[in-house]
Write an enzyme that holds these catalytic residues in place. Structure first.
Site, PDB file in Angstrom:
ATOM      1  N   TRP A  21       0.772  -1.415   0.139  1.00  0.00           N
ATOM      2  CA  TRP A  21      -0.161   0.125   0.394  1.00  0.00           C
ATOM      3  C   TRP A  21       0.624   1.182   0.200  1.00  0.00           C
ATOM      4  CZ3 TRP A  21      -0.170  -3.936   3.560  1.00  0.00           C
ATOM      5  CH2 TRP A  21       0.217  -3.365   4.225  1.00  0.00           C
ATOM      6  N   ARG A  22       2.055   1.069   0.501  1.00  0.00           N
ATOM      7  CA  ARG A  22       2.728   2.775  -0.026  1.00  0.00           C
ATOM      8  C   ARG A  22       3.435   2.996  -0.898  1.00  0.00           C
ATOM      9  NH1 ARG A  22       7.069   1.194   5.640  1.00  0.00           N
ATOM     10  NH2 ARG A  22       5.261   1.897   7.196  1.00  0.00           N
ATOM     11  N   GLU A  34      -5.427   0.899   5.297  1.00  0.00           N
ATOM     12  CA  GLU A  34      -5.472   1.236   7.228  1.00  0.00           C
ATOM     13  C   GLU A  34      -6.624   0.587   8.013  1.00  0.00           C
ATOM     14  OE1 GLU A  34      -2.949   2.934   8.942  1.00  0.00           O
ATOM     15  OE2 GLU A  34      -1.947   4.164   6.965  1.00  0.00           O
ATOM     16  N   THR A  40      -4.565  -5.927  13.705  1.00  0.00           N
ATOM     17  CA  THR A  40      -4.549  -7.257  12.281  1.00  0.00           C
ATOM     18  C   THR A  40      -2.387  -7.134  12.055  1.00  0.00           C
ATOM     19  OG1 THR A  40      -6.795  -7.586  11.356  1.00  0.00           O
ATOM     20  CG2 THR A  40      -5.038  -8.002  10.044  1.00  0.00           C
ATOM     21  N   GLY A  78     -11.236 -11.700   9.918  1.00  0.00           N
ATOM     22  CA  GLY A  78     -11.350 -11.106  11.087  1.00  0.00           C
ATOM     23  C   GLY A  78     -12.320  -9.898  11.124  1.00  0.00           C
ATOM     24  N   TYR A  79     -13.031  -9.258  12.644  1.00  0.00           N
ATOM     25  CA  TYR A  79     -13.468  -8.260  12.133  1.00  0.00           C
ATOM     26  C   TYR A  79     -14.570  -7.750  10.847  1.00  0.00           C
ATOM     27  CZ  TYR A  79     -10.105  -7.924  15.990  1.00  0.00           C
ATOM     28  OH  TYR A  79      -9.587  -8.133  17.923  1.00  0.00           O
ATOM     29  N   TYR A 117      -7.861   7.784  14.788  1.00  0.00           N
ATOM     30  CA  TYR A 117      -6.958   7.784  13.513  1.00  0.00           C
ATOM     31  C   TYR A 117      -6.704   6.747  11.801  1.00  0.00           C
ATOM     32  CZ  TYR A 117      -2.965   4.385  11.728  1.00  0.00           C
ATOM     33  OH  TYR A 117      -2.171   4.001  10.586  1.00  0.00           O
ATOM     34  N   ASP A 135      -2.063   5.937  16.197  1.00  0.00           N
ATOM     35  CA  ASP A 135      -1.935   4.725  16.704  1.00  0.00           C
ATOM     36  C   ASP A 135      -1.623   3.370  17.152  1.00  0.00           C
ATOM     37  OD1 ASP A 135       0.437   4.006  15.570  1.00  0.00           O
ATOM     38  OD2 ASP A 135       0.122   2.217  14.222  1.00  0.00           O
ATOM     39  N   CYS A 197      17.099   0.702  21.822  1.00  0.00           N
ATOM     40  CA  CYS A 197      17.474   2.352  21.417  1.00  0.00           C
ATOM     41  C   CYS A 197      18.980   2.096  20.693  1.00  0.00           C
ATOM     42  CB  CYS A 197      17.608   2.635  22.842  1.00  0.00           C
ATOM     43  SG  CYS A 197      15.889   2.262  23.610  1.00  0.00           S
ATOM     44  N   CYS A 200      17.781   3.557  17.177  1.00  0.00           N
ATOM     45  CA  CYS A 200      17.691   4.470  17.230  1.00  0.00           C
ATOM     46  C   CYS A 200      17.705   5.523  16.308  1.00  0.00           C
ATOM     47  CB  CYS A 200      16.880   4.670  18.401  1.00  0.00           C
ATOM     48  SG  CYS A 200      14.773   5.904  18.371  1.00  0.00           S
ATOM     49  N   CYS A 206      15.020  11.379  22.939  1.00  0.00           N
ATOM     50  CA  CYS A 206      14.385  10.296  23.674  1.00  0.00           C
ATOM     51  C   CYS A 206      14.127  10.783  24.793  1.00  0.00           C
ATOM     52  CB  CYS A 206      14.435   9.082  23.684  1.00  0.00           C
ATOM     53  SG  CYS A 206      13.438   8.268  23.523  1.00  0.00           S
TER      54      CYS A 206
HETATM   55 FE1  SF4 Z   1      14.500   3.484  22.739  1.00  0.00          FE
HETATM   56 FE2  SF4 Z   1      13.786   6.287  22.582  1.00  0.00          FE
HETATM   57 FE3  SF4 Z   1      14.115   5.371  20.206  1.00  0.00          FE
HETATM   58 FE4  SF4 Z   1      12.464   4.097  21.646  1.00  0.00          FE
HETATM   59  S1  SF4 Z   1      11.882   6.300  20.606  1.00  0.00           S
HETATM   60  S2  SF4 Z   1      13.846   2.878  20.156  1.00  0.00           S
HETATM   61  S3  SF4 Z   1      13.190   4.117  23.492  1.00  0.00           S
HETATM   62  S4  SF4 Z   1      16.105   6.064  21.955  1.00  0.00           S
END
Ligand code: SF4
Length: 345
Positions: A21-22, A34, A40, A78-79, A117, A135, A197, A200, A206
């Site tokens: 869908w992207r 969506e 699901t 489902g649903y 959403y 979401d 993390c 990330c 964060c």
């Molecule tokens: Fe970790 Fe924060 Fe990144 Fe989530 S947003 S993966 S908690 S550093």
């Protein structure tokens, strides 16, 4: 703020999963995906989405699609009320919006099955409107980013998180930004107390990571326990036909087909007597495997019998069909999968 947005979008550009869908995110494709993705998993949705779009390529086709065909395309996902709402919404879009999905969030919310959403997702992804789409993944990511220790079931906390997100949204590429947050939640900032993390892209922003509490977030209050219902599933064969009936319960699996389902766990004798009231004389009755199906708010704990009938009389609720008909024509929800599979054998 700008640095945060750029870091997240750059990561998304390089790491976004390829999903059907992207590619070509028209309002119709985004809407259908969506709705299918509600409650699901992505991997489950992929083949359903592709088949659905192939068979029902646009709003007009959906508005006139016979209900039986729609439910067959949805079988196993489902649903099912989601599918019925899709069709109702397609009719409404045809009648009230000239066959075009509106771009305005408030108008989108008037469509059956479209809430905060989904309207945000369609408006931002397909129309590039700078609106939030929150979401479960996004809730988790924002609660960790902001170290919000409130209970995310609580409406006030949800509103706080929404306000945080509105402030973070860029004026351009809001759809990609929303999807980037969802993607981050699905693949890096995962649920279950173990966010990755170290991988990330927004770790330096964060607060949850900074304070060492990310893994404990989000805080989620106790859910109400599901109600348990006991059922007896009857696969009744007569010559080479099998009895099925259409469900009338308007809330649960409405309009779908099922093998006759009796309340409670009945013994062989109780079941035989119950079927006699339906004009069915039992020749042989064999216990089948037990099965459990979990809905969002209740669980069915099922026992089953394979029944061979020697005599039947017409019953207004039952129809008698072949295995092939069950396979190709009637939508039997996945709650009955174990019993339906027995027919395949
Ligand atoms: Fe970790 Fe924060 Fe990144 Fe989530 S947003 S993966 S908690 S550093």
């Amino acid at each position: 703020m700008k640095t945060f947005q750029l870091a997240l979008l750059k990561w998304y550009d390089n790491h976004a999963r390829i999903l059907p869908w992207r590619d070509n995110p028209t309002p119709y494709r985004v809407w259908v995906s969506e709705i299918m993705l509600q409650q699901t998993r992505v991997d489950t949705v992929k083949p359903y989405f592709e088949k659905f779009i192939k068979n029902v390529p646009d709003i007009q086709a959906l508005a006139i699609l016979p209900e039986e065909e729609l439910l067959k395309l949805w079988e196993g996902l489902g649903y099912y009320s989601r599918a019925m709402n899709l069709k109702k919404a397609a009719i409404l879009i045809t009648e009230q919006f000239g066959g075009q999905i509106p771009s305005d969030v408030d108008k989108l919310k008037t469509l059956p099955g479209v809430g905060a959403y989904t309207s945000g997702a369609i408006a931002s992804i397909s129309f590039d409107k700078s609106v939030p789409a929150i979401d479960g993944n996004v809730l988790r990511v924002i609660s960790r980013l902001t170290a919000n220790q409130g209970d995310i079931i609580d409406k006030t906390v949800k509103r706080e998180i929404e306000q945080n997100l509105i402030q973070l949204l860029p004026s351009a590429r809001a759809g990609d930004f929303n999807q980037a947050l969802m993607e981050l939640g699905a693949t890096v900032c995962v649920h279950g107390g173990s966010p990755k993390c170290e991988a990330c892209p927004v770790q330096s922003f964060c607060a949850g990571y900074d304070q060492g509490i990310a893994a404990k977030l989000p805080v989620k209050g106790e859910k109400k326990a599901r109600r348990i219902e006991l059922k007896t599933v009857c696969i009744i064969s007569y010559q080479d036909l099998y009895a099925i009936r259409q469900r009338v319960d308007s809330r649960l699996l409405a309009n779908l087909w099922e093998f006759p389902l009796l309340e409670g766990h009945l013994s062989i004798q109780e079941c035989t007597e119950e079927l006699k009231k339906w004009g069915i004389t039992v020749d042989k009755i064999v216990p089948l495997t037990n099965a459990k199906h979990i809905f969002s708010h209740l669980e069915w704990h099922m026992i089953g019998y394979f029944i061979t009938a020697i005599h039947i009389t017409e019953h207004p609720a039952l129809i008698w069909v072949t295995k092939k008909h069950i396979e190709q024509q009637y939508s039997i929800p996945s709650a009955f999968k174990k019993y339906k599979d027995i027919l395949k054998d």
